[in-house]
Design an enzyme around this catalytic site. Structure first.
Site, PDB file in Angstrom:
ATOM      1  N   GLY A   1      41.339  16.407  23.227  1.00  0.00           N
ATOM      2  CA  GLY A   1      41.789  15.677  22.419  1.00  0.00           C
ATOM      3  C   GLY A   1      43.296  15.410  22.414  1.00  0.00           C
TER       4      GLY A   1
ATOM      5  N   THR B   1      28.426  25.446  13.529  1.00  0.00           N
ATOM      6  CA  THR B   1      28.550  24.210  12.553  1.00  0.00           C
ATOM      7  C   THR B   1      29.202  22.936  12.771  1.00  0.00           C
ATOM      8  OG1 THR B   1      27.320  25.662  10.121  1.00  0.00           O
ATOM      9  CG2 THR B   1      28.527  23.691   9.951  1.00  0.00           C
TER      10      THR B   1
ATOM     11  N   ASN C   1      46.893  18.137  36.812  1.00  0.00           N
ATOM     12  CA  ASN C   1      47.705  17.644  35.533  1.00  0.00           C
ATOM     13  C   ASN C   1      49.597  18.247  35.629  1.00  0.00           C
ATOM     14  OD1 ASN C   1      46.794  20.569  36.052  1.00  0.00           O
ATOM     15  ND2 ASN C   1      47.858  21.711  35.126  1.00  0.00           N
TER      16      ASN C   1
ATOM     17  N   CYS D   1      50.178  26.536  31.790  1.00  0.00           N
ATOM     18  CA  CYS D   1      49.304  27.096  31.813  1.00  0.00           C
ATOM     19  C   CYS D   1      49.985  28.251  32.557  1.00  0.00           C
ATOM     20  CB  CYS D   1      47.867  27.316  32.474  1.00  0.00           C
ATOM     21  SG  CYS D   1      46.966  25.943  31.191  1.00  0.00           S
TER      22      CYS D   1
END
Length: 379
Positions: free
Chosen positions: A203, A240, A154, A328
């Site tokens: 994502g 869910t 990264n 991070c």
């Protein structure tokens, strides 16, 4: 972004593509139903989740059944590592990763050591940030359950030789996981060609919202769940489904596939190299590339500017939004652990900038950013 600073921090997160935003809308209103419901209101969301699974699988060249949606890349990494180790049933299992791995993997390994008696081996990297396949072969033992090596770093964009590393691991009976959060969507990624057993997709690194990711599992790989409950995601991730975010990841996968097919990654590479060349010309003898010249992400430029401190340099250029390393590590004014592991001294590490481009970067952005950074470095 047109009214704000030039955005060169696509490795930290990407803006949401307008097509993704549009696709989400219906599932925040009329498409509110639970995908597990058998009636009218569940049918549309259930079909949407299935379609998203197909889209992600198509981008990765894998099976639809192999896609498990999660809430983040860190969750996917933890599911891969903890899931594979606990499913093995071994006492004092052995896990291998490498020193420049993402904290989600490194911390998961430490937790496995603390709570499950795992032995953890951290492979070194060379001055380009790459793992030597020979080091992996030498580290493998009959008790090695899992090897986890990221596909793309990264901070530097370094592309690990994952296909070779995966082959070596599987020849020794170990499961191979790769965190491909930074790579998927930026370069072609095919799970069959790589030979991986597990692969993480995120994502918000590919123009979808934060809060959705996926773990790809090769058929036949056994995992113990992190979250137990109602049996969603083939029993591997209960809860869910968040239909809107799942749809977002599916649409983002389609957009990424189209962009790669039309050579978008080659265009970004040209812009990245233009940025590098312009900075090097404006600051002769002061700009040093950190990471491989060739085997790296097409959008990533990590370089040190001699005579500066990266944090101070970016603070002097408020019209450019970039990073000095992994997001991070933001706010910690210490040398990047990644650059330190590559053998760089403190001055070189502290003078590093990470400039990462993306879908909406332009030639004008690149030229103006280079001019602003060079002027600040000269001052």
């Amino acid at each position: 972004m047109a009214q704000g600073p030039i955005y060169l921090d696509y490795n930290a997160t990407t803006p949401i593509d307008p097509a993704v935003t549009e696709a989400i809308g219906p599932f925040l209103t009329d498409g509110f139903g639970n995908p597990g419901s058998e009636h009218h209101y569940g049918a549309g969301p259930r079909a949407a989740v299935r379609r998203a699974r197909e889209q992600v699988a198509a981008l990765l060249g894998g099976s639809v059944e192999g896609v498990v949606f999660t809430g983040s890349g860190s969750e996917a990494d933890n599911l891969a590592l903890r899931g594979a180790v606990l499913a093995s049933g071994l006492d004092r299992p052995h896990v291998i990763t490498q020193v420049t791995e993402h904290p989600a993997v490194l911390q998961a390994c430490q937790a496995l050591r603390r709570w499950h008696g795992a032995r953890v081996t951290l492979l070194p990297v060379n001055s380009e940030g790459l793992v030597d396949p020979g080091d992996l072969a030498a580290a493998l033992t009959p008790r090695t359950v899992l090897v986890s090596i990221m596909l793309a770093n990264n901070e530097t964009g370094a592309l690990q030789p994952v296909a070779e590393l995966a082959r070596i691991a599987r020849e020794h009976g170990a499961v191979f996981h790769s965190d491909a959060a930074q790579a998927v969507g930026k370069i072609p990624v095919d799970v069959t060609e790589l030979g991986v057993d597990l692969l993480t997709v995120v994502g918000h690194k590919m123009y979808a919202p934060k809060g959705v990711a996926a773990l790809y599992l090769r058929p036949g790989v056994a995992l113990e769940p992190l979250i137990y409950g109602g049996g969603q995601e083939r029993g591997l991730r209960a809860g869910t489904e968040n239909v809107a975010l799942t749809v977002a990841l599916g649409v983002a996968a389609d957009l990424a596939a189209a962009d790669l097919a039309h050579g978008g990654h080659h265009t970004v590479r040209e812009l990245r190299d233009q940025l590098h060349a312009r900075l090097a010309a404006a600051l002769p003898g002061r700009v040093t590339l950190n990471g491989p010249a060739q085997e790296r992400l097409p959008n990533t430029l990590n370089l040190s500017v001699r005579g500066t401190i990266g944090h101070d340099l970016l603070a002097a250029v408020p019209d450019v939004a970039a990073s000095v390393g992994s997001a991070c590590h933001s706010g910690i004014h210490e040398p990047s652990p990644v650059l330190t592991a590559m053998g760089f001294d403190r001055d070189r590490s502290l003078s590093a900038l990470r400039l990462s481009l993306g879908r909406w970067s332009t030639t004008e952005d690149v030229d103006r950013a280079a001019d602003l950074i060079a002027a600040a470095a000269t001052r």
